[in-house]
Design a protein around this motif. Sequence first.
Motif, short mmCIF file in Angstrom:
data_model
loop_
_atom_site.label_atom_id
_atom_site.label_comp_id
_atom_site.label_asym_id
_atom_site.label_seq_id
_atom_site.Cartn_x
_atom_site.Cartn_y
_atom_site.Cartn_z
N ASN A 77 0.66 -1.19 0.15
CA ASN A 77 0.04 -0.14 -0.03
C ASN A 77 0.87 1.13 -0.01
O ASN A 77 2.06 0.92 0.17
CB ASN A 77 -1.02 -0.07 1.24
N GLY A 78 0.13 2.28 -0.29
CA GLY A 78 1.04 3.66 -0.11
C GLY A 78 1.64 4.17 1.17
O GLY A 78 2.59 5.05 0.87
N THR A 79 0.93 3.68 2.20
CA THR A 79 1.62 4.13 3.40
C THR A 79 2.99 3.38 3.85
O THR A 79 3.82 3.84 4.12
CB THR A 79 0.64 3.77 4.69
N ILE A 82 6.00 4.73 1.67
CA ILE A 82 6.42 5.73 2.47
C ILE A 82 7.55 5.52 3.42
O ILE A 82 8.79 5.74 3.44
CB ILE A 82 5.57 6.87 2.86
N THR A 103 -2.42 17.32 4.85
CA THR A 103 -2.39 16.18 3.94
C THR A 103 -2.90 15.02 4.55
O THR A 103 -3.52 15.22 5.60
CB THR A 103 -1.13 15.70 3.69
N TRP A 104 -2.99 13.74 3.77
CA TRP A 104 -3.62 12.60 4.54
C TRP A 104 -2.59 12.14 5.71
O TRP A 104 -1.49 12.22 5.37
CB TRP A 104 -3.93 11.70 3.53
N SER A 106 -1.09 9.48 6.36
CA SER A 106 -0.02 8.52 5.97
C SER A 106 1.22 9.06 5.60
O SER A 106 2.24 8.57 6.21
CB SER A 106 -0.47 7.92 4.62
N THR A 107 1.32 10.45 5.38
CA THR A 107 2.67 11.12 5.18
C THR A 107 3.27 11.10 6.17
O THR A 107 4.60 10.98 6.35
CB THR A 107 2.48 12.42 4.62
N VAL A 149 3.99 16.75 -0.56
CA VAL A 149 2.78 15.91 -1.34
C VAL A 149 2.22 16.75 -2.53
O VAL A 149 2.09 17.92 -2.24
CB VAL A 149 1.74 15.74 -0.02
N ASP A 175 5.43 12.33 -2.23
CA ASP A 175 4.32 11.41 -2.09
C ASP A 175 3.41 11.74 -3.14
O ASP A 175 2.85 12.81 -3.39
CB ASP A 175 3.81 11.97 -0.53
N ALA A 177 0.76 9.98 -4.05
CA ALA A 177 -0.58 9.11 -3.93
C ALA A 177 -1.71 9.62 -4.58
O ALA A 177 -2.67 9.01 -4.91
CB ALA A 177 -0.75 8.69 -2.28
N GLN A 178 -1.65 11.03 -4.67
CA GLN A 178 -2.82 11.78 -5.19
C GLN A 178 -2.71 12.32 -6.75
O GLN A 178 -3.44 13.12 -7.01
CB GLN A 178 -3.29 12.77 -4.30
N SER A 199 0.24 5.43 -4.15
CA SER A 199 -0.94 4.51 -3.66
C SER A 199 -1.60 4.10 -4.88
O SER A 199 -1.91 4.74 -5.61
CB SER A 199 -1.63 5.13 -2.50
N LYS A 204 -8.00 6.27 -5.96
CA LYS A 204 -6.97 6.90 -6.37
C LYS A 204 -6.93 7.23 -8.18
O LYS A 204 -7.83 6.34 -8.78
CB LYS A 204 -5.55 6.51 -6.19
#
Length: 388
Positions: A77-79, A82, A103-104, A106-107, A149, A175, A177-178, A199, A204
């Motif tokens: 996964n994207g978390t 990182i 940000t989300w 996860s970062t 991000v 990052d 992810a988006q 991610s 996404k």
Amino acid sequence: MLWLSVIRLKFLALYIMSDMIKFVDLSKQYDSIKSEIDDAISSVISETEFVGGKNVRSFADEFAKYLGIKHCITCANGTDAIEIALKSLGIGKGDEVIVPSHTWISTSEAVTMTGAKPVFVDTLSYYYTINPREIENHITGRTKAIIPVHLFGLPADMDSIMMIAKKYKLFVLEDCAQAHGAKIDGKLVGTFGDIATFSFYPSKNLGAYGDAGCIVTNNDELSEKTKLIANHGQLIKHEHKIEGRNSRMDGLQAAILSAKLKYLNDWNEKRINNAKLYNEYLKDISQVRTPSTIEGFTHVYYVYCIKTLDRENLREFLNSKGIETTIHYPRMLPMLDAYNYINQSPGEFKISYEYQPYILSLPMYPELAEEEINYICDTIREFYSLKV
Ligand SMILES: *Cc1c(COP(=O)(O)O)cnc(C)c1O
């Protein structure tokens, strides 16, 4: 003529009302490529290539080729991506890593998971990405890396960030992810820093049908290290060079992602076009601020975020008219309970704090129809005309 268009609008409103306009509707995309996805899934099952295997290898090659980068290392996964990327850079206890305040989670969560400390930095108004001018004020002797991000699909200001990183000898981990496919002057995000992460969470811009993620880099040594960490420290079965962990992509996700990657540019174009339609239909509503982009930056609109003082009432009104919206994000990270221990005040993040109560994300996905965008914007207009 006027009457006709009124009737048409009423009809349209009724037609749409029978069905909620979802914030993201993933079933429309599946319907458009159903046979390709179904074939991909059944071939993985008949080949029993469930974890790793040839589908995972070929997706990694295809995604690296798409970005024009040397290595793509797949993971769960994207978390995780990182965290693994940070560990490959040797970051851990005693180190500090700069992350945006908005940000989300996860970062910053991934930074903490390595044992390092996340250091929050304010963002820019209108663009919502990290403010490069604020970064320098937060660099200490312990700072090892910056994680910009590319929030909502808009690239962060990589030119300034790379200059700062060079001056202070810091690593840059993007990052992404988006922002699959987002660019600055034609150069894709994920190719600016030392290492970058993606991610493939279902919603996404490029999404799997479950969790998946990856790390990309041009650096051979970092590529090798991330591969080891993500798969129990082994490159060859049973030859564990280090202790790693289990963070692997499964075959079904890889086969689905390969089938979908061919459409990523088309889908991003559709998102961009939908954003243009929103901008056009909303431009006469002075109470709403549409999202900004920057000359030369390709915003891929993972999120279409407007700003309005009447957010809560507008949100309720839209919901009553069958339009689902969301907030990315209701609270900036330093103000979450999880970061109480850092003991920071909102005044340290003036810009994020200023826009936080006003941001609202409207429905956005490639298959969203022009009539639906029209209906959403008309409903927003109706809300403001009722108010005055
Ligand atoms: C989605 C996301 C992630 C993590 O992705 P997962 O695959 O859900 O772990 C990381 N950073 C940002 C900014 C995201 O939006």
